[in-house]
Design a protein around this motif. Structure first.
Motif, PDB file in Angstrom:
ATOM      1  N   SER A  31       0.849  -1.201   0.000  1.00 48.69           N
ATOM      2  CA  SER A  31       0.000   0.000   0.000  1.00 48.69           C
ATOM      3  C   SER A  31       0.878   1.243   0.000  1.00 48.69           C
ATOM      4  O   SER A  31       1.889   1.306   0.692  1.00 48.69           O
ATOM      5  CB  SER A  31      -0.890   0.034   1.246  1.00 48.69           C
ATOM      6  OG  SER A  31      -1.833  -0.987   1.202  1.00 48.69           O
ATOM      7  N   SER A  32       0.469   2.231  -0.800  1.00 48.06           N
ATOM      8  CA  SER A  32       1.147   3.533  -0.785  1.00 48.06           C
ATOM      9  C   SER A  32       0.571   4.322   0.377  1.00 48.06           C
ATOM     10  O   SER A  32      -0.647   4.467   0.499  1.00 48.06           O
ATOM     11  CB  SER A  32       0.906   4.278  -2.091  1.00 48.06           C
ATOM     12  OG  SER A  32       1.489   3.574  -3.159  1.00 48.06           O
ATOM     13  N   LEU A  33       1.465   4.824   1.226  1.00 48.06           N
ATOM     14  CA  LEU A  33       1.035   5.507   2.447  1.00 48.06           C
ATOM     15  C   LEU A  33       1.656   6.890   2.546  1.00 48.06           C
ATOM     16  O   LEU A  33       2.785   7.114   2.097  1.00 48.06           O
ATOM     17  CB  LEU A  33       1.448   4.689   3.681  1.00 48.06           C
ATOM     18  CG  LEU A  33       0.990   3.229   3.724  1.00 48.06           C
ATOM     19  CD1 LEU A  33       1.731   2.482   4.809  1.00 48.06           C
ATOM     20  CD2 LEU A  33      -0.496   3.159   3.938  1.00 48.06           C
ATOM     21  N   GLU A  34       0.907   7.805   3.159  1.00 49.01           N
ATOM     22  CA  GLU A  34       1.451   9.110   3.507  1.00 49.01           C
ATOM     23  C   GLU A  34       1.699   9.092   5.010  1.00 49.01           C
ATOM     24  O   GLU A  34       0.841   8.669   5.790  1.00 49.01           O
ATOM     25  CB  GLU A  34       0.481  10.236   3.166  1.00 49.01           C
ATOM     26  CG  GLU A  34       1.051  11.604   3.540  1.00 49.01           C
ATOM     27  CD  GLU A  34       0.112  12.759   3.230  1.00 49.01           C
ATOM     28  OE1 GLU A  34       0.580  13.911   3.342  1.00 49.01           O
ATOM     29  OE2 GLU A  34      -1.060  12.524   2.905  1.00 49.01           O
ATOM     30  N   VAL A  35       2.871   9.537   5.423  1.00 47.53           N
ATOM     31  CA  VAL A  35       3.214   9.616   6.842  1.00 47.53           C
ATOM     32  C   VAL A  35       2.747  10.986   7.324  1.00 47.53           C
ATOM     33  O   VAL A  35       3.171  12.014   6.816  1.00 47.53           O
ATOM     34  CB  VAL A  35       4.737   9.436   7.074  1.00 47.53           C
ATOM     35  CG1 VAL A  35       5.060   9.550   8.553  1.00 47.53           C
ATOM     36  CG2 VAL A  35       5.216   8.119   6.497  1.00 47.53           C
ATOM     37  N   LYS A  36       1.850  10.985   8.300  1.00 43.74           N
ATOM     38  CA  LYS A  36       1.297  12.230   8.837  1.00 43.74           C
ATOM     39  C   LYS A  36       1.783  12.412  10.264  1.00 43.74           C
ATOM     40  O   LYS A  36       1.910  11.444  10.999  1.00 43.74           O
ATOM     41  CB  LYS A  36      -0.225  12.204   8.776  1.00 43.74           C
ATOM     42  CG  LYS A  36      -0.754  12.154   7.360  1.00 43.74           C
ATOM     43  CD  LYS A  36      -2.194  12.531   7.319  1.00 43.74           C
ATOM     44  CE  LYS A  36      -2.605  12.734   5.876  1.00 43.74           C
ATOM     45  NZ  LYS A  36      -3.883  13.371   5.781  1.00 43.74           N
ATOM     46  N   ARG A  37       1.993  13.660  10.613  1.00 39.19           N
ATOM     47  CA  ARG A  37       2.496  13.976  11.946  1.00 39.19           C
ATOM     48  C   ARG A  37       1.634  15.054  12.585  1.00 39.19           C
ATOM     49  O   ARG A  37       1.204  15.990  11.923  1.00 39.19           O
ATOM     50  CB  ARG A  37       3.929  14.480  11.849  1.00 39.19           C
ATOM     51  CG  ARG A  37       4.908  13.452  11.341  1.00 39.19           C
ATOM     52  CD  ARG A  37       6.269  14.106  10.999  1.00 39.19           C
ATOM     53  NE  ARG A  37       7.240  13.121  10.581  1.00 39.19           N
ATOM     54  CZ  ARG A  37       7.321  12.587   9.376  1.00 39.19           C
ATOM     55  NH1 ARG A  37       6.473  12.941   8.439  1.00 39.19           N
ATOM     56  NH2 ARG A  37       8.251  11.696   9.074  1.00 39.19           N
ATOM     57  N   THR A  38       1.406  14.892  13.886  1.00 39.53           N
ATOM     58  CA  THR A  38       0.799  15.942  14.697  1.00 39.53           C
ATOM     59  C   THR A  38       1.786  16.218  15.818  1.00 39.53           C
ATOM     60  O   THR A  38       2.844  15.584  15.900  1.00 39.53           O
ATOM     61  CB  THR A  38      -0.562  15.504  15.279  1.00 39.53           C
ATOM     62  OG1 THR A  38      -0.350  14.437  16.199  1.00 39.53           O
ATOM     63  CG2 THR A  38      -1.528  15.074  14.186  1.00 39.53           C
ATOM     64  N   GLU A  39       1.453  17.113  16.719  1.00 40.71           N
ATOM     65  CA  GLU A  39       2.356  17.407  17.833  1.00 40.71           C
ATOM     66  C   GLU A  39       2.558  16.195  18.735  1.00 40.71           C
ATOM     67  O   GLU A  39       3.619  16.021  19.309  1.00 40.71           O
ATOM     68  CB  GLU A  39       1.808  18.580  18.654  1.00 40.71           C
ATOM     69  CG  GLU A  39       1.908  19.903  17.940  1.00 40.71           C
ATOM     70  CD  GLU A  39       1.443  21.054  18.816  1.00 40.71           C
ATOM     71  OE1 GLU A  39       1.441  20.916  20.058  1.00 40.71           O
ATOM     72  OE2 GLU A  39       1.096  22.088  18.243  1.00 40.71           O
TER      73      GLU A  39
END
Length: 173
Positions: A31-39
């Motif tokens: 699967s193609s994934l986007e790495v997302k970040r929050t605080e």
């Protein structure tokens, strides 16, 4: 280089990604994934879901754009930039009525001038002649204005119907 541990949003497999990585492919499910970040956290989201959501948002945006065009067109009607179709007066009928009144006024003025002339009024004959000419100019102006208002009204109606058809097509998708 520091690596972070995240889970694949599709299959749940553990993934190690570099701190500045934005996109990754899961080595287990591909699967193609986007790495997302929050605080406070880091997670992945499938790119396919993002693309599907983006497509839905684009369709919604297009619907909103067409609705805004219809509202703008209607506001222009309300502001008098284009005559409203439901307002009385104006249009071709109003132009004809204005022209008829202008012609009537001109005939009366010319008859007055004729009467003054036969009575030997001299210079006073010029005033009703000038008023008669003014009546003829106003009659022509009223007729031309009525034709123009009718053309504007027709353009407005055509454009609004076109936008409403487009809106209906978008809503049926």
């Amino acid at each position: 280089m520091e690596t972070l541990s995240v889970r694949c949003n599709h299959c749940g497999a553990p993934l190690q990604v570099a701190e500045n990585t934005r996109f990754v492919t899961c080595q287990f499910c591909q699967s193609s994934l986007e790495v997302k970040r929050t605080e406070s956290s880091i997670f992945t989201e499938e790119v396919a879901k993002i693309a599907a959501n983006t497509g839905k948002m684009a369709e919604s945006l297009e619907v909103i754009t067409v609705q805004n065009e219809i509202e703008k067109l209607d506001r222009e009607i309300g502001l008098g930039q284009v005559p409203a179709t439901k307002k009385g007066g104006g249009g071709l009928a109003g132009g004809i009525a204005g022209a008829a009144f202008g012609l009537f006024f001109a005939v009366v003025c010319f008859l007055m001038a004729s009467g003054f002339s036969s009575a030997g009024a001299g210079m006073f004959t010029i005033v009703p002649v000038g008023m008669g000419i003014f009546g003829l100019v106003m009659a022509g102006s009223a007729l031309i204005g009525g034709v123009n208002r009718e053309a504007d009204r027709s353009k407005y109606q055509e454009r609004r119907e076109e936008l409403e058809r487009r809106l209906e097509e978008l809503r049926q998708k």
